[in-house]
Design a protein around this motif. Structure first.
Motif, short mmCIF file in Angstrom:
data_model
loop_
_atom_site.label_atom_id
_atom_site.label_comp_id
_atom_site.label_asym_id
_atom_site.label_seq_id
_atom_site.Cartn_x
_atom_site.Cartn_y
_atom_site.Cartn_z
N TRP A 160 0.86 -1.21 0.00
CA TRP A 160 0.00 0.00 0.00
C TRP A 160 0.89 1.25 0.00
CZ3 TRP A 160 -0.50 4.22 3.22
CH2 TRP A 160 -1.63 5.04 2.99
N GLN B 144 3.29 -10.06 4.43
CA GLN B 144 2.55 -8.83 4.17
C GLN B 144 1.05 -9.11 4.11
OE1 GLN B 144 3.95 -5.51 1.64
NE2 GLN B 144 2.27 -6.07 0.26
N SER B 145 0.30 -8.26 4.83
CA SER B 145 -1.16 -8.32 4.72
C SER B 145 -1.65 -7.26 3.74
CB SER B 145 -1.81 -8.09 6.08
OG SER B 145 -1.55 -9.19 6.92
N HIS C 68 0.70 -1.54 4.56
CA HIS C 68 0.61 -0.20 5.18
C HIS C 68 1.80 0.06 6.10
CE1 HIS C 68 -3.64 -0.22 3.98
NE2 HIS C 68 -3.67 1.07 4.25
N SER D 36 -7.64 4.54 12.87
CA SER D 36 -8.25 5.62 12.08
C SER D 36 -8.60 5.18 10.67
CB SER D 36 -7.31 6.83 12.04
OG SER D 36 -6.10 6.48 11.41
N ALA D 37 -7.94 4.10 10.17
CA ALA D 37 -8.16 3.69 8.78
C ALA D 37 -8.60 2.22 8.73
CB ALA D 37 -6.88 3.88 7.97
N ARG E 230 -2.18 12.31 19.85
CA ARG E 230 -3.42 11.73 20.37
C ARG E 230 -3.30 11.59 21.88
NH1 ARG E 230 -4.90 6.87 16.07
NH2 ARG E 230 -4.70 8.19 14.22
N VAL F 270 -6.60 -0.66 6.98
CA VAL F 270 -5.35 -1.20 7.54
C VAL F 270 -5.60 -2.65 7.97
CG1 VAL F 270 -3.91 -1.03 9.64
CG2 VAL F 270 -4.30 0.99 8.22
N GLY F 271 -4.56 -3.48 7.96
CA GLY F 271 -4.68 -4.88 8.33
C GLY F 271 -4.88 -5.05 9.83
N GLY G 279 -1.72 -0.70 18.23
CA GLY G 279 -3.07 -0.39 17.77
C GLY G 279 -3.77 0.64 18.62
N PHE G 280 -3.54 1.91 18.30
CA PHE G 280 -4.14 3.03 19.05
C PHE G 280 -5.26 3.63 18.22
CE2 PHE G 280 -4.79 7.10 20.86
CZ PHE G 280 -4.33 7.07 22.16
N GLY H 116 -1.47 -6.85 11.64
CA GLY H 116 -0.29 -5.97 11.72
C GLY H 116 -0.54 -4.81 12.67
N TYR H 117 -1.73 -4.22 12.57
CA TYR H 117 -2.11 -3.10 13.45
C TYR H 117 -2.11 -3.54 14.92
CZ TYR H 117 -5.58 0.07 15.64
OH TYR H 117 -6.24 0.93 16.48
N SER I 51 6.12 -9.93 12.25
CA SER I 51 6.32 -11.33 11.93
C SER I 51 7.64 -11.91 12.40
CB SER I 51 6.23 -11.45 10.41
OG SER I 51 7.02 -10.45 9.81
N ASP J 152 -8.58 9.23 6.48
CA ASP J 152 -7.26 8.91 5.95
C ASP J 152 -7.37 8.50 4.48
OD1 ASP J 152 -6.07 9.34 8.37
OD2 ASP J 152 -5.96 7.23 8.95
N VAL K 299 4.20 -16.38 11.75
CA VAL K 299 3.16 -15.81 10.89
C VAL K 299 1.81 -16.11 11.53
CG1 VAL K 299 2.21 -15.70 8.56
CG2 VAL K 299 4.60 -16.39 8.91
#
Ligand SMILES: Cc1cc2nc3c(=O)[nH]c(=O)nc-3n(C[C@H](O)[C@H](O)[C@H](O)COP(=O)(O)OP(=O)(O)OC[C@H]3O[C@@H](n4cnc5c(N)ncnc54)[C@H](O)[C@@H]3O)c2cc1C
Length: 364
Positions: free
Chosen positions: A33, A70-71, A74, A130-131, A351, A134-135, A144-145, A138-139, A192, A307, A196
């Motif tokens: 991405w 990769q997911s 991002h 926020s998006a 934030r 996104v995966g 992950g905020f 991974g987030y 990772s 975003d 995985v």
């Protein structure tokens, strides 16, 4: 530079497919991405299930190759090179929501959007950021905020269990009860390095409607907006941000903000009525140039930050601050608006953290 050739035998072991550098779809299969990065692996394994991941990892081990995962691309920090196989997981995107136990069980490559949509059908929400494109894995592994962070915590603390493919191709469950050390290591590792994730189970939270969005003030008011944000005591039901953005003069940017810079109050209140009262106080303090706050079904959480969705080149950096010192607002404004000339920085955001500290796997 020699490129390791990947034997056809690997193709026979997969439900998914192997894409090699000479294949016409190689660039697309390896694309991230964030197009600032280009992966150039010995091959891309487009995995469709856990067995495909196992086959790819085992083959890499036998061939002396590394494994990159990769997911969505991002969060690329190191591109895959010719000494590795890139395993892409975007087709491992199943979502099962159990409203009884308030959990979602999701494939290792799923984006938040379908998880959010399915959870919202039951009045529940994952701790999406926020998006929503996104995966989810991974987030979450990176912390992950999101906009529910002060009320319900970081996404990593909502992880209940992980199904992990290890470097030798074995598959284990990691949770607080099973393989707790692996669980602890995976959570917060950002990705990772230990294995995985083929599947992840996360807790869901009762969120339907929120009061959320942005108030945009002219960038010249950045210092006053920052001071008010810093002094605001909104409670843990509100996760807020102070943001300075210089919107580029491009056609894709809506006309009222195109080519202009703003100091922005952004946020999300889980109690819609209390949220409206809070934002009304801001409106009474100073009328914004643009008012984009209102009642929002949390299913539309992606509209809070708006975003960009399509791939683009980006470089980001972030850090935790113990407190917002006097200079922070001005430094953010200067970084975006540039002191003596144009700045390459599009936006800076701080934030509000603090609030919820649910029991979870994060080191503390
Ligand atoms: C537009 C945008 C908005 C964002 N908003 C927020 C936000 O609000 N809050 C926040 O905290 N962060 C946010 N981020 C940061 C984001 O959480 C990270 O970039 C995250 O790493 C993206 O994960 P991904 O799976 O989509 O990306 P990828 O690049 O595919 O993966 C990122 C890392 O996770 C690893 N990984 C991915 N899937 C797996 C898996 N199944 N098993 C093992 N490892 C895996 C990858 O190997 C890589 O190391 C945002 C990023 C962008 C670009």
């Amino acid at each position: 530079m020699s490129i390791t050739s990947i034997p056809r035998a690997l193709d026979d072991r997969l439900t998914g497919r192997v894409v090699r550098p000479r294949d016409p779809e190689y660039a697309q299969a390896a694309a991230a991405w964030n197009v600032a990065w280009t992966h150039r692996p010995a091959a891309v394994v487009v995995a469709t299930n856990e067995d495909d991941v196992v086959a790819a990892v085992r083959h890499a081990g036998e061939a002396g190759l590394g494994v990159a995962v990769q997911s969505t691309g991002h969060g690329v920090t190191v591109p895959a090179d010719e000494n590795s196989i890139l395993v892409t997981l975007q087709h491992m995107d199943h979502v099962r929501v159990d409203p009884g136990t308030r959990t979602a069980t999701v494939g290792g490559g799923v984006r938040w959007a379908p998880v959010l949509a399915e959870a919202q059908r039951h009045g529940l929400a994952p701790l999406v950021g926020s998006a929503p494109h996104v995966g989810a894995v991974g987030y979450s592994l990176g912390g992950g905020f999101g906009w529910l962070a002060r009320r319900y915590g970081l996404a990593v603390d909502s992880i209940r269990s992980l199904r992990v493919v290890l470097a030798d191709g074995s598959v284990v469950t990691a949770s607080a009860q099973e393989n707790p050390e692996l669980f602890w290591g995976m959570c917060g590792s950002g990705g990772s390095s230990l294995g995985v994730v083929a599947e992840m189970a996360v807790e869901l939270f009762p969120v339907r409607e929120v009061y959320a969005g942005s108030l945009l003030y002219p960038a010249e008011a950045a210092t006053e907006v920052f001071e008010r944000f810093r002094e605001m005591d909104a409670g843990e039901d509100f996760t807020g941000a102070f943001n300075v953005t210089a919107f580029p003069p491009l056609e894709i940017v809506p006309e009222p903000i195109r080519g202009k810079a703003f100091a922005i109050l952004r946020g999300c209140h889980v109690d819609a009525a209390a949220g409206q009262r809070l934002v009304d106080e801001w409106r009474a303090w100073r009328a914004p140039a643009l008012d984009m706050f209102g009642v929002l079904p949390f299913a539309r959480a992606g509209e809070i930050s708006q975003d960009p969705v399509d791939p683009l080149p980006a470089a980001t950096n972030g850090r935790w601050l113990a407190r917002l010192g006097d200079g922070v607002g001005g430094a953010m404004r200067d970084a975006v608006l540039g002191g003596e000339g144009p700045s390459p920085v599009l936006f800076a955001e701080t934030r509000q953290a603090g609030g919820a500290r649910p029991p979870g796997p994060t080191p503390r």
